[in-house]
Design a protein around this motif. Structure first.
Motif, mmCIF file in Angstrom:
data_model
loop_
_atom_site.group_PDB
_atom_site.id
_atom_site.type_symbol
_atom_site.label_atom_id
_atom_site.label_comp_id
_atom_site.label_asym_id
_atom_site.label_seq_id
_atom_site.Cartn_x
_atom_site.Cartn_y
_atom_site.Cartn_z
ATOM 1 N N GLU A 176 0.839 -1.190 0.000
ATOM 2 C CA GLU A 176 0.000 0.000 0.000
ATOM 3 C C GLU A 176 0.879 1.247 0.000
ATOM 4 O O GLU A 176 1.959 1.261 0.591
ATOM 5 C CB GLU A 176 -0.899 0.025 1.241
ATOM 6 N N PRO A 177 0.428 2.321 -0.667
ATOM 7 C CA PRO A 177 1.221 3.556 -0.667
ATOM 8 C C PRO A 177 1.209 4.214 0.716
ATOM 9 O O PRO A 177 0.275 4.055 1.496
ATOM 10 C CB PRO A 177 0.498 4.432 -1.689
ATOM 11 N N VAL A 178 2.286 4.959 0.991
ATOM 12 C CA VAL A 178 2.373 5.698 2.248
ATOM 13 C C VAL A 178 1.468 6.922 2.138
ATOM 14 O O VAL A 178 1.541 7.660 1.156
ATOM 15 C CB VAL A 178 3.833 6.123 2.520
ATOM 16 N N PRO A 179 0.605 7.157 3.119
ATOM 17 C CA PRO A 179 -0.276 8.327 3.067
ATOM 18 C C PRO A 179 0.524 9.634 3.026
ATOM 19 O O PRO A 179 1.584 9.755 3.645
ATOM 20 C CB PRO A 179 -1.080 8.239 4.375
ATOM 21 N N ASP A 180 0.010 10.602 2.273
ATOM 22 C CA ASP A 180 0.682 11.890 2.136
ATOM 23 C C ASP A 180 0.954 12.537 3.483
ATOM 24 O O ASP A 180 1.996 13.155 3.692
ATOM 25 C CB ASP A 180 -0.154 12.846 1.275
ATOM 26 N N ARG A 181 0.031 12.384 4.415
ATOM 27 C CA ARG A 181 0.197 13.001 5.737
ATOM 28 C C ARG A 181 1.424 12.425 6.446
ATOM 29 O O ARG A 181 2.157 13.147 7.112
ATOM 30 C CB ARG A 181 -1.070 12.789 6.581
ATOM 31 N N ILE A 189 4.122 11.248 4.989
ATOM 32 C CA ILE A 189 5.287 11.799 4.296
ATOM 33 C C ILE A 189 5.557 13.215 4.783
ATOM 34 O O ILE A 189 6.700 13.581 5.061
ATOM 35 C CB ILE A 189 5.086 11.748 2.773
ATOM 36 N N GLN A 190 4.499 14.022 4.915
ATOM 37 C CA GLN A 190 4.655 15.388 5.410
ATOM 38 C C GLN A 190 5.238 15.393 6.819
ATOM 39 O O GLN A 190 6.134 16.186 7.126
ATOM 40 C CB GLN A 190 3.314 16.117 5.401
ATOM 41 N N LEU A 191 4.746 14.524 7.686
ATOM 42 C CA LEU A 191 5.252 14.468 9.052
ATOM 43 C C LEU A 191 6.724 14.054 9.092
ATOM 44 O O LEU A 191 7.512 14.601 9.856
ATOM 45 C CB LEU A 191 4.409 13.505 9.889
ATOM 46 N N LEU A 192 7.105 13.103 8.254
ATOM 47 C CA LEU A 192 8.502 12.682 8.200
ATOM 48 C C LEU A 192 9.399 13.806 7.692
ATOM 49 O O LEU A 192 10.510 14.004 8.192
ATOM 50 C CB LEU A 192 8.649 11.438 7.316
ATOM 51 N N GLN A 193 8.912 14.566 6.710
ATOM 52 C CA GLN A 193 9.675 15.706 6.201
ATOM 53 C C GLN A 193 9.848 16.773 7.280
ATOM 54 O O GLN A 193 10.936 17.343 7.437
ATOM 55 C CB GLN A 193 8.994 16.298 4.962
ATOM 56 N N GLN A 194 8.786 17.029 8.044
ATOM 57 C CA GLN A 194 8.877 18.002 9.135
ATOM 58 C C GLN A 194 9.882 17.543 10.192
ATOM 59 O O GLN A 194 10.664 18.347 10.706
ATOM 60 C CB GLN A 194 7.509 18.211 9.779
ATOM 61 N N LEU A 195 9.870 16.279 10.513
ATOM 62 C CA LEU A 195 10.807 15.737 11.491
ATOM 63 C C LEU A 195 12.233 15.904 10.993
ATOM 64 O O LEU A 195 13.115 16.338 11.735
ATOM 65 C CB LEU A 195 10.502 14.264 11.759
ATOM 66 N N LYS A 196 12.486 15.568 9.741
ATOM 67 C CA LYS A 196 13.832 15.709 9.172
ATOM 68 C C LYS A 196 14.273 17.154 9.203
ATOM 69 O O LYS A 196 15.415 17.454 9.562
ATOM 70 C CB LYS A 196 13.876 15.172 7.750
ATOM 71 N N GLN A 197 13.382 18.083 8.833
ATOM 72 C CA GLN A 197 13.726 19.503 8.849
ATOM 73 C C GLN A 197 14.079 19.963 10.260
ATOM 74 O O GLN A 197 15.045 20.706 10.458
ATOM 75 C CB GLN A 197 12.576 20.339 8.297
ATOM 76 N N SER A 198 13.317 19.524 11.259
ATOM 77 C CA SER A 198 13.606 19.940 12.631
ATOM 78 C C SER A 198 14.936 19.355 13.109
ATOM 79 O O SER A 198 15.667 20.003 13.843
ATOM 80 C CB SER A 198 12.476 19.557 13.571
ATOM 81 N N GLU A 199 15.278 18.153 12.674
ATOM 82 C CA GLU A 199 16.570 17.558 13.032
ATOM 83 C C GLU A 199 17.710 18.266 12.318
ATOM 84 O O GLU A 199 18.788 18.434 12.873
ATOM 85 C CB GLU A 199 16.589 16.070 12.695
ATOM 86 N N ASP A 200 17.484 18.694 11.074
ATOM 87 C CA ASP A 200 18.513 19.368 10.295
ATOM 88 C C ASP A 200 18.808 20.779 10.788
ATOM 89 O O ASP A 200 19.876 21.315 10.530
ATOM 90 C CB ASP A 200 18.113 19.437 8.816
ATOM 91 N N LYS A 201 17.865 21.377 11.520
ATOM 92 C CA LYS A 201 18.050 22.748 11.984
ATOM 93 C C LYS A 201 19.131 22.850 13.044
ATOM 94 O O LYS A 201 19.683 23.907 13.256
ATOM 95 C CB LYS A 201 16.741 23.319 12.526
ATOM 96 N N GLY A 202 19.436 21.787 13.716
ATOM 97 C CA GLY A 202 20.516 21.842 14.682
ATOM 98 C C GLY A 202 20.210 21.090 15.950
ATOM 99 O O GLY A 202 19.091 20.668 16.190
ATOM 100 N N PRO A 203 21.235 20.973 16.793
ATOM 101 C CA PRO A 203 21.100 20.183 18.010
ATOM 102 C C PRO A 203 20.180 20.809 19.053
ATOM 103 O O PRO A 203 19.679 20.113 19.914
ATOM 104 C CB PRO A 203 22.531 20.080 18.534
#
Length: 70
Positions: A41-46, A48-62
């Motif tokens: 089954e495909p991953v729901p768009d929501r 994917i959005q949450l995972l992208q937000q998590l990655k962005q918050s991790e990339d912003k710094g410690p």
């Protein structure tokens, strides 16, 4: 009665015999079929959005998100 019967139930659960091999195989096959359907089954768009937000918050710094590594 309550405490004694609870420990007896725990003992019963640990001393049960194994299921027959044929039944284990059938259960395993059904689980594989269900899992294969799920992973196709495909991953729901929501999500994917949450995972992208998590990655962005991790990339912003410690100091962001996890309490800060230095």
């Amino acid at each position: 009665m309550g405490a004694g019967s609870a420990s007896k139930q725990g003992e019963t659960l640990t001393t049960q015999t194994q299921l027959p091999a044929e039944l284990q195989g059938q259960i395993g096959q059904r689980l594989r079929e269900a899992y294969n359907e799920l992973v196709s089954e495909p991953v729901p768009d929501r999500f994917i959005q949450l995972l992208q937000q998590l990655k962005q918050s991790e990339d912003k710094g410690p100091d962001h998100g996890r309490g800060g590594k230095k």
